[in-house]
Design a protein around this motif. Sequence first.
Motif, short mmCIF file in Angstrom:
data_model
loop_
_atom_site.label_atom_id
_atom_site.label_comp_id
_atom_site.label_asym_id
_atom_site.label_seq_id
_atom_site.Cartn_x
_atom_site.Cartn_y
_atom_site.Cartn_z
N GLU A 84 0.83 -1.21 0.00
CA GLU A 84 0.00 0.00 0.00
C GLU A 84 0.86 1.26 0.00
OE1 GLU A 84 -3.81 -0.35 2.51
OE2 GLU A 84 -2.52 -1.96 3.30
N ILE A 85 1.99 1.20 0.73
CA ILE A 85 2.93 2.35 0.72
C ILE A 85 3.49 2.54 -0.68
CG2 ILE A 85 5.13 3.23 1.63
CD1 ILE A 85 3.07 3.31 3.74
N ASP A 86 3.93 1.44 -1.32
CA ASP A 86 4.47 1.52 -2.68
C ASP A 86 3.44 2.13 -3.64
OD1 ASP A 86 6.83 0.40 -1.87
OD2 ASP A 86 6.35 -1.63 -2.54
N LYS A 87 2.20 1.69 -3.50
CA LYS A 87 1.15 2.16 -4.41
C LYS A 87 0.85 3.65 -4.21
CE LYS A 87 -3.58 1.07 -5.91
NZ LYS A 87 -4.76 0.18 -5.69
N ALA A 88 0.87 4.08 -2.95
CA ALA A 88 0.51 5.47 -2.65
C ALA A 88 1.66 6.45 -2.87
CB ALA A 88 0.00 5.58 -1.21
N ARG A 95 10.82 1.70 -0.28
CA ARG A 95 12.10 1.09 0.08
C ARG A 95 12.68 1.75 1.33
NH1 ARG A 95 16.70 3.11 -1.44
NH2 ARG A 95 15.73 4.28 -3.15
N LEU A 96 12.58 3.05 1.42
CA LEU A 96 13.09 3.76 2.60
C LEU A 96 12.31 3.38 3.86
CD1 LEU A 96 13.66 7.33 1.07
CD2 LEU A 96 15.43 5.75 1.83
#
Length: 714
Positions: A84-88, A95-96
């Motif tokens: 969800e973080i990658d998508k948003a 990665r961070l």
Amino acid sequence: MIRQYELVERVRAYDPGADEDLLNRAYVFALKAHGAQTRASGDPYFSHPLEVAGILTDYRLDAASIATALLHDVIEDTPITLGEIDKAFGKDIGRLVDGVTKLTRLELQSDQTKQAENFRKLVLAMSEDIRVLLVKLADRLHNMRTIHFIQDPAKRRRIASETMDIYVPLAERIGIHELKDELEDLAFQQINPDARDSILTRLEFLRGNNANVIDEIIAELNSKLEEAGIQGTVTGREKQPFSIWRKMQRKNVGFEQLSDIMAFRVVVPSIEKCYETFGIMHAAYPSVPGRFKDYISTPKPNGYRSIHTAVIGPKRQRIEVQIRTQEMEEVADLGVAAHWQYKQAGPQKTEGKQYRWLRELLDILEHAAGPEEFLEHTKMEMFQDQVFVFTPKGDLFALPRGATPVDFAYALHSQIGDTCVGAKINGRMTQLRTPLNNGDQVDIITSKGQTPSPDWEDFVVTGKAKARIRRFIRTQRRAQYASLGRAIIEKEFRHEGYSFTEKALDPVLKNFQAQTVEDLYAAVGEGLVTGREVIHAVFPGLKPTVPKQNTLVPMGKPSQKKGEKGLPLRGLIPGMAVHYARCCHPLPGDRIVGIVTTGKGVTIHTIDCVSLEVFAETPERWIDVAWETDGLDPEKHVGRIHVIVSNELGSIGTLGTVIGKNLGNITNFKITNRSVDFFEILIDVEVKDVRHLTNVIAALRATPAINSVDRARG
């Protein structure tokens, strides 16, 4: 709590082109994700990531780092996933965030293992992007600022110890001294509050007494610069309580004996003026021998540059003076974070592998057996007390104090460390265990046939060296166990009248939790599994058989490759782990037998050793061995004798003289009983074989001062 627009304005103040939309979205996303969660203080949980982001704005970091700070606990403490973080926010932010997130969902065995595994992951992540470490340090700083809200004192001390062991050295390594000093002081407050309070009380007293003196010293140093026509500023800075405490511990002195509690900093326009100022200080005041350090020509690994010296300065006060430029001043305070300030043009380099110390941590990670061993070696690698040594070509290397040529060899390259056989320090041949000093020039001598010695582990101090040596020992020991295990299994097959084939072992590997046949060999060689257990697993219908007493299957003389140093024993194969029993001290010429011992390989006993009774019910562990008879064994063996000597003047000296004249060498000497007239002594003597020991015993028996001599058993 910092408001959303305030955080954005802070970033835009030093980076007008910052991605404002990214910051706003990260703020709202984290606020919603943490929802009604609260901290131990009772504050909303979102206040923590917000404060971490605020700390990073003080170091003028980019918008991606600030967004990472806002999101760094979302995966760990909320149902939000990395996907969800990658998508948003994209893969880079994901990665961070993933690099900072702890491995809380792994089922680990202990707090120590959990700490080690988290640190292992942090090292991997920051090697890809150093901003991961900057966010992690800011996270730890805010947690330490609020640690007093945790009710459990033991938990507070554990967190403080972890901070002191790991995060303080990391902050020091990347040169963020302000952050390092605050972390150190907050941890010290939890670990040893009484010592800290005592030092603070004494510092307060000194401030009251020396306030005028400090101002007068600054004024006089400024006047010296003005007289020489140098434009510069002088400031005085009090050393941190933990720094004072550490120096008191290291030098074993009291507070009153420390004379450099205040450090005076001189900031001048250029490097040339730094050296000119240094000359002015030494011309005006007597210098303190041994206290000059030039970190401008030889910077620290974290990029720190400055000239340090100590003088008997104004008012006859012993003071430390640090001389640097304004640029050096910024790096000294901000370290690697100084390179992220957006007053600089051009793209910023994020990859952590550019830092040599981080590459060394990655090398340790590769060779450590597990996360706990990695953590142990890393703590050693990050010691702050260092020596600076040079290669013959003039390249500079920083090593922990107490480092040896072997540590230096591994710092150059792992292969050089593995094959080093000697070292020249400042042109002179020295032992490999010699401690290195500041300024030493070290030339490593290597040989292709050399391998790491297990003895090196006793004196090396760097984590990289210890990790490489331990890995070699593990690999070598496994090879020995595997060779021995294969021989034992082959013997069992022959004993039952079967031809040995590795394919027969494949179906039973799961019975012994072995992944490969090699794993099974190693387990048998180490004594964790017996050869009989393997043969019964392969052939379940076999009836148990007990070999007749003393009917052991000889294994023949091992083949030996050209140039390979063989064992002085027949019945074993090269590379076996072999130990001589300390209960009977077998010597060439004795009748002997080998016993497979758990964790040791094969232990050699004399055939009449009383300890063998223990193994009477496990004949499968017995191996028929014998001494080589070619007389070429150069190895010395230890024999033990029991001596009763008269309690007379010079009798002990006579005892040693007789043994020496008969070419024996005493390696251990223990008085087991004493009376008015006699001493009873156990002596370990290095000899070539039984005949040699018999000659020594005969010579002792012929000596008037010796009452009786016998070969000791048990």
